[in-house]
Structure formats: structure tokens, C-alpha cells
Design an enzyme around this catalytic site. Structure first.
Site, PDB file in Angstrom:
ATOM      1  N   ARG A 121       0.883  -1.160   0.000  1.00 15.57           N
ATOM      2  CA  ARG A 121       0.000   0.000   0.000  1.00 15.57           C
ATOM      3  C   ARG A 121       0.922   1.211   0.000  1.00 15.57           C
ATOM      4  O   ARG A 121       2.047   1.142   0.525  1.00 15.57           O
ATOM      5  CB  ARG A 121      -0.888   0.030   1.261  1.00 15.57           C
ATOM      6  CG  ARG A 121      -2.026  -0.981   1.252  1.00 15.57           C
ATOM      7  CD  ARG A 121      -3.108  -0.626   0.234  1.00 15.57           C
ATOM      8  NE  ARG A 121      -4.233  -1.550   0.231  1.00 15.57           N
ATOM      9  CZ  ARG A 121      -4.375  -2.562  -0.636  1.00 15.57           C
ATOM     10  NH1 ARG A 121      -3.456  -2.802  -1.543  1.00 15.57           N
ATOM     11  NH2 ARG A 121      -5.449  -3.323  -0.591  1.00 15.57           N
ATOM     12  N   GLU A 171      -3.979   7.341  -4.300  1.00 14.98           N
ATOM     13  CA  GLU A 171      -4.252   6.926  -5.670  1.00 14.98           C
ATOM     14  C   GLU A 171      -5.725   7.149  -6.028  1.00 14.98           C
ATOM     15  O   GLU A 171      -6.571   7.039  -5.140  1.00 14.98           O
ATOM     16  CB  GLU A 171      -3.838   5.460  -5.878  1.00 14.98           C
ATOM     17  CG  GLU A 171      -4.481   4.472  -4.935  1.00 14.98           C
ATOM     18  CD  GLU A 171      -3.867   3.079  -5.056  1.00 14.98           C
ATOM     19  OE1 GLU A 171      -2.645   2.935  -4.917  1.00 14.98           O
ATOM     20  OE2 GLU A 171      -4.644   2.150  -5.288  1.00 14.98           O
ATOM     21  N   HIS A 182      -1.668   0.626  -9.938  1.00 12.05           N
ATOM     22  CA  HIS A 182      -2.229  -0.430  -9.080  1.00 12.05           C
ATOM     23  C   HIS A 182      -2.727  -1.620  -9.920  1.00 12.05           C
ATOM     24  O   HIS A 182      -3.922  -1.911  -9.990  1.00 12.05           O
ATOM     25  CB  HIS A 182      -3.358   0.127  -8.206  1.00 12.05           C
ATOM     26  CG  HIS A 182      -3.632  -0.699  -6.981  1.00 12.05           C
ATOM     27  ND1 HIS A 182      -4.044  -0.164  -5.785  1.00 12.05           N
ATOM     28  CD2 HIS A 182      -3.546  -2.038  -6.745  1.00 12.05           C
ATOM     29  CE1 HIS A 182      -4.211  -1.121  -4.890  1.00 12.05           C
ATOM     30  NE2 HIS A 182      -3.906  -2.280  -5.455  1.00 12.05           N
TER      31      HIS A 182
END
Ligand code: NAP
Ligand code: 8YV
Length: 326
Positions: free
Chosen positions: A235, A264, A282
Site C-alpha cells: 500500500r 491513488e 495499481h
């Protein structure tokens, strides 16, 4: 009045989830914005379960409090740092996530990000597309996997799948986590900074949340040194961005590859402007194949709950069946 349970879907209405829940339950898909309030006002008091389709859609305490009869949250994704698990525990709400079904995909992505970072593949492709090859060869990459040792930060389900791949690539692996992991022969480090001193490459694949915040900080980056490469699949919060930006600028480390970011899809502009970093949006689990398995597991946990059967993947903090508190 229907005897079907009221279930709310928070986040992107993914097709398998909507299709899988619409028959067995009274499914209420919360749209983004104003109408969500109207729906919560009408049905919030009856809602007994929620499907959440992943960060940044969050199940904070104040969101869960809107559903006083909430018993179960089925979340898309193995990481559940977007859910206030303490609130869930305190209110006897069971939380399920989607472990295992994405291990191999995320491990593939980690190796892809590692190779792109070490061997500069994305930069080399940009060079070709810019028509520069006709003027001369792309420079040899200064880094190689051939002389590297990888320090895994986290060696759980996905970490092990990454380590297995690295073994296949002939790359030595060591690891750091809070506890030594059973059944592995890789060298264990109780302190991350000690491991960083002994290796030149770090791959982070821990959960997010407060316990891993800024694990990769200025001290760890300095210990890693000028050949250092950092890959973050965990993360965004696991990396101290200010420290990493400084380390990349000052050449304290060689380069980095990031799949995850604090805010994000916003990405710090300093990263965007740098050449010695590879940035993925991601991508860890993002194939149709794997995302469908994750969607199905969100549905299957809710169907099991609805049928009073054992849940397939409750998170460790909210075991199923619920344990009696001492
Ligand atoms: P897992 O099986 O629970 O493994 C987590 C590992 O992290 C364990 O080895 C654990 O060991 C270690 N860990 C936990 N807290 C730590 C801490 N404070 N310091 C050091 N190590 C710590 O989880 P998983 O299924 O492998 O998934 C891991 C994470 O990967 C997810 O939670 C998610 O954040 C991330 N992820 C990212 C993507 C992506 O698309 N980029 C996709 C899937 C998952 P100890 O408990 O002994 O410390
Ligand atoms: C998902 C992930 O893309 O499973 C996780 O923890 O990070 C990814 O697989 C994400 O959870 C969906 O938003």
C-alpha cells in the site's frame, strides 16, 4: 414484505457481484453522490450486509454506523485497510476479504515491476517509440538481477509466491516480517534496517494500515545504499514518500518501482517527473481472469452468510463462527 435480506453495494457495481447478489438479496447499489443519501435514508435501517468493491471506497466507522443492523461486510481485495475492523469487532460485524485467488497474479505483477525497474524496460520502450533507436542503441542498463539479493518485506501468501518466482530466476531471497514464518528456509531478519544493510533490493508486500506506515523510511533507504532498488506492492502508506523522493534525487538509492500510492489515483508530481522510477496504476491483480475470481468470492461469502453456512474467508480479527469473548 420480502423475506430477502437487504444488502448494500458500496463502490463500483461490478457485474458478477451485481448479478450474483440481485436474486438472493434485496440489493441496493449506492451510486456515488447525492442519491446515495436518499437510498441510505430509505433502507439504511434494514441493511444487514454490505459488499464493498475496494479502496478507495471505504467502510469507515461513520459509514458502517449508517447501517445499525449491519452483520457482515464482504470486501473485494485481500487488503482491508479501507475497513475499520475495530468498529466491526466492537459491533460484532464479520468482515470477509478475497485472499488466495489473486496470489499468483499479484506475484506475476511484482516480478514484472521488478524487471521493468531493474532493466529499465519501460524507459527503453519510450525511447523506441520516440524514434530514438535509429540514432543509436538504448544504453545498457546499469542494474541487473544477476548480482542481486532480494529482501522481502512480508512473506505471507503473496510474498511466498513472489519468493518462489525469484528462486526460479536464480535470485537469493531473505525476508523481514514481525514473526519468523513457518515452513520457509529463507534467512529471517527481525529488523528491517538490518536486512536493508545486507541486501540491495527490497520488495514490500505487507498489509497497509498504521502498523506498516512508513516502514520504508530514510534510515532504511540509507542502509540499502546506492545500488538499492525498492519495489512497493503493498500500500502507498508503507513508503515515506518524502524520504523516497529525496533518496531518488540524491542517488542514495538507484531506483524504485511503485504499484500503489497514498492518494491513488493521484500520484505525487515529483515521481512523475523522475526517470529512475517505474510507476504502475495499481495493477497487482488486474486481469479479467483474477478479478472475476475475486468478484465471485465476494458473492460466495455473502451467499454462505445468507444461507447460515460457514463463511469462506473471514479476516482473522472477525473469525467465523464468532468466538466468545473471555
Ligand atoms: P498475508 O498472507 O496476510 O501476508 C502479510 C505478510 O506481511 C506476513 O508475512 C506478515 O507477517 C507481514 N506483516 C504484517 N504486518 C507487518 C508489519 N507491521 N511489519 C512487517 N511485516 C508485516 O497477506 P497477503 O495475502 O500476502 O497480502 C499482503 C498485502 O498485499 C495485502 O494486505 C495488500 O495490502 C497487498 N496487495 C496489493 C495488491 C496490489 O495490487 N498491489 C494486490 C493484493 C494485495 P507478520 O504478521 O509475521 O508480520
Ligand atoms: C485490488 C489489492 O486491486 O487485493 C488487494 O488488496 O490491492 C488489489 O487486488 C484492490 O483491492 C481493489 O481495489
Amino acid at each position: 414484505m420480502s423475506d430477502k435480506a437487504d444488502v448494500v453495494l458500496i463502490g463500483v457495481p461490478k457485474k458478477l457481484i451485481v448479478d450474483g447478489l440481485s436474486g438472493p438479496f434485496n440489493l441496493h447499489v449506492l451510486p456515488k453522490g447525492g442519491d446515495a443519501e436518499t437510498i441510505i435514508g430509505k433502507v439504511g435501517g434494514n441493511v444487514r450486509a454490505a459488499a464493498v468493491t475496494g479502496a478507495p471506497d471505504t467502510m469507515r466507522a461513520d459509514v458502517m454506523a449508517r447501517f445499525p443492523k449491519l452483520e457482515m461486510v464482504s470486501s473485494f481485495g485481500v487488503g482491508y485497510d479501507n475497513i475499520d475492523v475495530k468498529y466491526a469487532v466492537d459491533h460484532k460485524i464479520v468482515v470477509c476479504n478475497t485472499p488466495e485467488v489473486l496470489n499468483e497474479e499479484v506475484a506475476d505483477t511484482a516480478l514484472g515491476l521488478l524487471l521493468c525497474t531493474v532493466r529499465e524496460f519501460s524507459r527503453a520502450e519510450r525511447f523506441l517509440r520516440a524514434g530514438k533507436w535509429v540514432q543509436g542503441q538504448y544504453p545498457l542498463s546499469r542494474a541487473t538481477l544477476r548480482d542481486r539479493t532480494v529482501g522481502m518485506i512480508g512473506l505471507g501468501r503473496i510474498g511466498r509466491a513472489i519468493a518462489r518466482r525469484l528462486e526460479g530466476f536464480g535470485v537469493p531471497v531473505v525476508y523481514h516480517s514481525r514473526n519468523p514464518q513457518a515452513g520457509v528456509s529463507y534467512k529471517y531478519y527481525g529488523k528491517l534496517v538490518d536486512m536493508a544493510r545486507d541486501v540491495d533490493t527490497l520488495i514490500a508486500i505487507t498489509p497497509g494500515g498504521p502498523s506498516t506506515k512508513h516502514l520504508i523510511n530514510a534510515e532504511v533507504l540509507a542502509a540499502l545504499g546506492p545500488r538499492g532498488i525498492v519495489i512497493n506492492m503493498s500500500r502507498g502508506t508503507v513508503v515515506d514518500d518524502a524520504a523516497l523522493i529525496k533518496a531518488l534525487r540524491d542517488k542514495t538509492i538507484h531506483s524504485a518501482g511503485l504499484d500503489v500510492f497514498v492518494n491513488e489515483p493521484e500520484v505525487p508530481k515529483e515521481y512523475m517527473e523522475m526517470d529512475n522510477i517505474v510507476l504502475f496504476p495499481h495493477l497487482g491483480s488486474s486481469s479479467v481472469f483474477t478479478r472475476q475470481k475475486m468478484e465471485q468470492l465476494v458473492v460466495d461469502n455473502l451467499l454462505a452468510w445468507g444461507a447460515g453456512k460457514p463463511l469462506l474467508s473471514p479476516v482473522p480479527e472477525t473469525p467465523w463462527p464468532p468466538q466468545k469473548r473471555s
